[in-house]
Motif scaffolding. Structure first.
Motif, PDB file in Angstrom:
ATOM      1  N   SER A 195       0.815  -1.219   0.000  1.00  0.00           N
ATOM      2  CA  SER A 195       0.000   0.000   0.000  1.00  0.00           C
ATOM      3  C   SER A 195       0.846   1.267   0.000  1.00  0.00           C
ATOM      4  O   SER A 195       0.382   2.328  -0.421  1.00  0.00           O
ATOM      5  N   SER A 196       2.092   1.169   0.469  1.00  0.00           N
ATOM      6  CA  SER A 196       2.954   2.350   0.511  1.00  0.00           C
ATOM      7  C   SER A 196       3.240   2.903  -0.883  1.00  0.00           C
ATOM      8  O   SER A 196       3.644   4.059  -1.021  1.00  0.00           O
ATOM      9  N   GLU A 197       3.035   2.089  -1.913  1.00  0.00           N
ATOM     10  CA  GLU A 197       3.269   2.538  -3.274  1.00  0.00           C
ATOM     11  C   GLU A 197       2.199   3.520  -3.755  1.00  0.00           C
ATOM     12  O   GLU A 197       2.456   4.316  -4.664  1.00  0.00           O
ATOM     13  N   VAL A 198       1.010   3.464  -3.149  1.00  0.00           N
ATOM     14  CA  VAL A 198      -0.100   4.287  -3.647  1.00  0.00           C
ATOM     15  C   VAL A 198      -0.750   5.152  -2.571  1.00  0.00           C
ATOM     16  O   VAL A 198      -1.408   6.146  -2.892  1.00  0.00           O
ATOM     17  N   PHE A 199      -0.582   4.801  -1.302  1.00  0.00           N
ATOM     18  CA  PHE A 199      -1.264   5.547  -0.235  1.00  0.00           C
ATOM     19  C   PHE A 199      -0.309   6.577   0.352  1.00  0.00           C
ATOM     20  O   PHE A 199       0.755   6.233   0.873  1.00  0.00           O
ATOM     21  N   TYR A 200      -0.703   7.848   0.275  1.00  0.00           N
ATOM     22  CA  TYR A 200       0.177   8.936   0.698  1.00  0.00           C
ATOM     23  C   TYR A 200      -0.089   9.406   2.126  1.00  0.00           C
ATOM     24  O   TYR A 200       0.795   9.960   2.767  1.00  0.00           O
ATOM     25  N   GLY A 201      -1.294   9.237   2.639  1.00  0.00           N
ATOM     26  CA  GLY A 201      -1.530   9.629   4.019  1.00  0.00           C
ATOM     27  C   GLY A 201      -2.980   9.951   4.302  1.00  0.00           C
ATOM     28  O   GLY A 201      -3.827   9.983   3.407  1.00  0.00           O
ATOM     29  N   SER A 202      -3.248  10.179   5.586  1.00  0.00           N
ATOM     30  CA  SER A 202      -4.597  10.529   6.037  1.00  0.00           C
ATOM     31  C   SER A 202      -4.511  11.680   7.013  1.00  0.00           C
ATOM     32  O   SER A 202      -3.695  11.673   7.939  1.00  0.00           O
ATOM     33  N   LEU A 203      -5.331  12.680   6.800  1.00  0.00           N
ATOM     34  CA  LEU A 203      -5.424  13.804   7.724  1.00  0.00           C
ATOM     35  C   LEU A 203      -6.637  13.578   8.622  1.00  0.00           C
ATOM     36  O   LEU A 203      -7.772  13.593   8.162  1.00  0.00           O
ATOM     37  N   ILE A 204      -6.382  13.336   9.904  1.00  0.00           N
ATOM     38  CA  ILE A 204      -7.473  13.087  10.847  1.00  0.00           C
ATOM     39  C   ILE A 204      -7.881  14.424  11.451  1.00  0.00           C
ATOM     40  O   ILE A 204      -7.243  14.926  12.390  1.00  0.00           O
ATOM     41  N   ALA A 205      -8.911  14.988  10.890  1.00  0.00           N
ATOM     42  CA  ALA A 205      -9.383  16.308  11.309  1.00  0.00           C
ATOM     43  C   ALA A 205     -10.589  16.131  12.213  1.00  0.00           C
ATOM     44  O   ALA A 205     -11.741  16.229  11.768  1.00  0.00           O
ATOM     45  N   TYR A 206     -10.335  15.881  13.489  1.00  0.00           N
ATOM     46  CA  TYR A 206     -11.432  15.591  14.415  1.00  0.00           C
ATOM     47  C   TYR A 206     -12.131  16.867  14.879  1.00  0.00           C
ATOM     48  O   TYR A 206     -13.340  16.878  15.095  1.00  0.00           O
ATOM     49  N   SER A 207     -11.379  17.924  15.053  1.00  0.00           N
ATOM     50  CA  SER A 207     -11.985  19.178  15.525  1.00  0.00           C
ATOM     51  C   SER A 207     -12.251  20.110  14.356  1.00  0.00           C
ATOM     52  O   SER A 207     -11.653  19.983  13.281  1.00  0.00           O
ATOM     53  N   ASP A 208     -13.143  21.079  14.574  1.00  0.00           N
ATOM     54  CA  ASP A 208     -13.438  22.057  13.531  1.00  0.00           C
ATOM     55  C   ASP A 208     -12.213  22.901  13.215  1.00  0.00           C
ATOM     56  O   ASP A 208     -12.008  23.299  12.061  1.00  0.00           O
ATOM     57  N   GLU A 209     -11.394  23.176  14.232  1.00  0.00           N
ATOM     58  CA  GLU A 209     -10.198  23.996  14.022  1.00  0.00           C
ATOM     59  C   GLU A 209      -9.244  23.326  13.032  1.00  0.00           C
ATOM     60  O   GLU A 209      -8.670  23.985  12.157  1.00  0.00           O
ATOM     61  N   VAL A 210      -9.083  22.032  13.169  1.00  0.00           N
ATOM     62  CA  VAL A 210      -8.189  21.307  12.250  1.00  0.00           C
ATOM     63  C   VAL A 210      -8.810  21.227  10.859  1.00  0.00           C
ATOM     64  O   VAL A 210      -8.107  21.282   9.845  1.00  0.00           O
ATOM     65  N   LYS A 211     -10.118  21.113  10.815  1.00  0.00           N
ATOM     66  CA  LYS A 211     -10.791  21.077   9.504  1.00  0.00           C
ATOM     67  C   LYS A 211     -10.529  22.369   8.734  1.00  0.00           C
ATOM     68  O   LYS A 211     -10.299  22.345   7.514  1.00  0.00           O
TER      69      LYS A 211
END
Length: 399
Positions: A263-279
């Motif tokens: 999966s490292s060949e195609v998956f670049y990452g995930s942004l876990i935006a739990y709060s509105d501030e991070v969103k």
């Protein structure tokens, strides 16, 4: 440009299965080739002429036993791959068919026996394909598993029975070996026919047969593990980069994808935006959107997916935002409400960004809601990758 790697399919289980297929010709050579006659010493030549069927039976038994080895490796290591699902049953069928054809060549088994066994395999394989195409799956038959074991035992007995020169002290037992071998083969044939009938009985509803209507047949279900494997495989083939923006799923989608080797060949990452501030700060979700529409909304989900697409510089992203519970719900947005959005680059013009969202109302506890959202998110990625593939095929068609 992503360098393609095949490490995700070079699992220990797949290696064992491949070796099993590669060694089948060795079994055929051991039992059919006149290799003992190549030994110059007459005593050793006679010894190996006698041992030849026993060696062949040993090689066949070893290859048959590896079936359980690769299955155990795949399950214990969580490395069940699409290639493995294809190769494993194929290896079994090739091994059994090769042994049966060898026994015909040695005049140890009549052709009609082999015809019955091979015909059953063709019919059941075809039946599974038809049922699968109709969106169903047939439960594994215990009769089928017992049939395979008995077939293997019968073949081993027939290979041993093919020895033209049993020692004197075993000579009196040869008739019993002959009778016992045929008795086991008859049982194997009966199980072959009964297991085939059982599969058709289970599939009667799909086939429209006037039986029980298939009490064991169930709708085919794709779990998040198999979907993640499909997503990674398709992304690798299409050279597509994937990313995520997760809120209510809290990284579960990323875990499913990164559990897949390669999966490292195609998956670049995930942004876990739990709060509105991070969103707003990381995913560029508009403050006005959060105030006017709320964090759990179509607009927020789409802006999250589009923000992740830009931040991670990928080709396709999925976002999740919802209410997993147990609290936080309202009359308008009860617990279980989850918006899942997809953002992607246009197949014909990468400068164009498209996005759309779907609203789901899941039931169950917090864990169940998050798992269902993960499954649906992976399904959306898989669906878009299928569209990319179809678009590529259409572009290759002559005008």
């Amino acid at each position: 440009m992503v360098n393609h790697s095949y490490q995700h399919i070079l699992t220990p289980a797949n290696v064992v299965t491949t070796i099993r297929i590669a060694l089948i010709p060795i079994f055929v050579v051991v039992i059919l080739a006149p290799w003992p006659s190549w030994i110059p010493d007459s005593t050793m030549r006679d010894l190996f002429e006698f041992l030849k069927p026993w060696l062949a039976a040993g090689v066949f038994a070893l290859l048959a036993l590896t079936d359980s080895v690769d299955g155990y490796l795949a399950r214990s290591r969580n490395q069940v791959t699409t290639l493995g699902k294809f190769l494993d049953p194929l290896a079994d069928k090739i091994l059994i068919a090769a042994a049966l054809l060898v026994l015909i060549e040695l005049n140890e088994l009549p052709a009609w026996v082999v015809l019955v066994i091979i015909t059953r395999e063709f019919l059941v394989s075809g039946l599974r394909m038809v049922v699968s195409a109709e969106g169903h799956v047939i439960a594994a038959s215990i009769l089928g598993k017992i049939k395979t074991v008995v077939q293997v035992i019968a073949i081993i007995l027939f290979i041993i029975k093919s020895n033209p020169e049993l020692p004197v002290d075993m000579g009196s037992y040869y008739p019993w070996l002959y009778i016992f071998s045929w008795a086991v083969m008859v049982v194997a044939l009966l199980l072959t026919l009964f297991s085939m009938a059982d599969y058709f009985y289970q599939a009667s509803k799909v086939l429209g047969l006037p039986f029980n209507r298939g009490s064991k047949i169930t709708p085919a279900k794709r779990d998040s593990v198999s979907l993640a494997e499909a997503v990674v495989s398709k992304a690798l083939l299409q050279n597509k980069r994937l990313g995520l923006a997760e809120s209510c799923t809290g990284g579960l989608i990323a875990k499913r994808i990164t559990d897949v080797p390669g999966s490292s060949e195609v998956f670049y990452g995930s942004l876990i935006a739990y709060s509105d501030e991070v969103k707003t700060s990381c995913l560029q979700v508009g403050a006005a959107t959060l105030v006017q529409r709320g964090a759990v909304s179509k607009e927020t989900a789409e802006e999250m997916a589009e923000g992740a697409l830009s931040a991670l510089d990928v080709d396709l992203t999925v976002s999740t935002t919802g209410i997993a519970g147990p609290g936080g719900g309202s009359k308008e947005k009860p617990v279980g409400t989850v918006w899942i959005a997809l953002a992607f680059k246009n197949a014909n013009d990468n400068s164009k960004i498209e996005s759309h969202a779907r609203c789901h109302h899941f039931e169950g506890d917090r864990d169940g809601i998050r798992k269902q959202a993960t499954l649906e998110a992976l399904a959306m990625i898989d669906e878009q990758l299928e569209k990319y593939a179809n678009a590529s095929l259409q572009s290759l068609e002559p005008a």
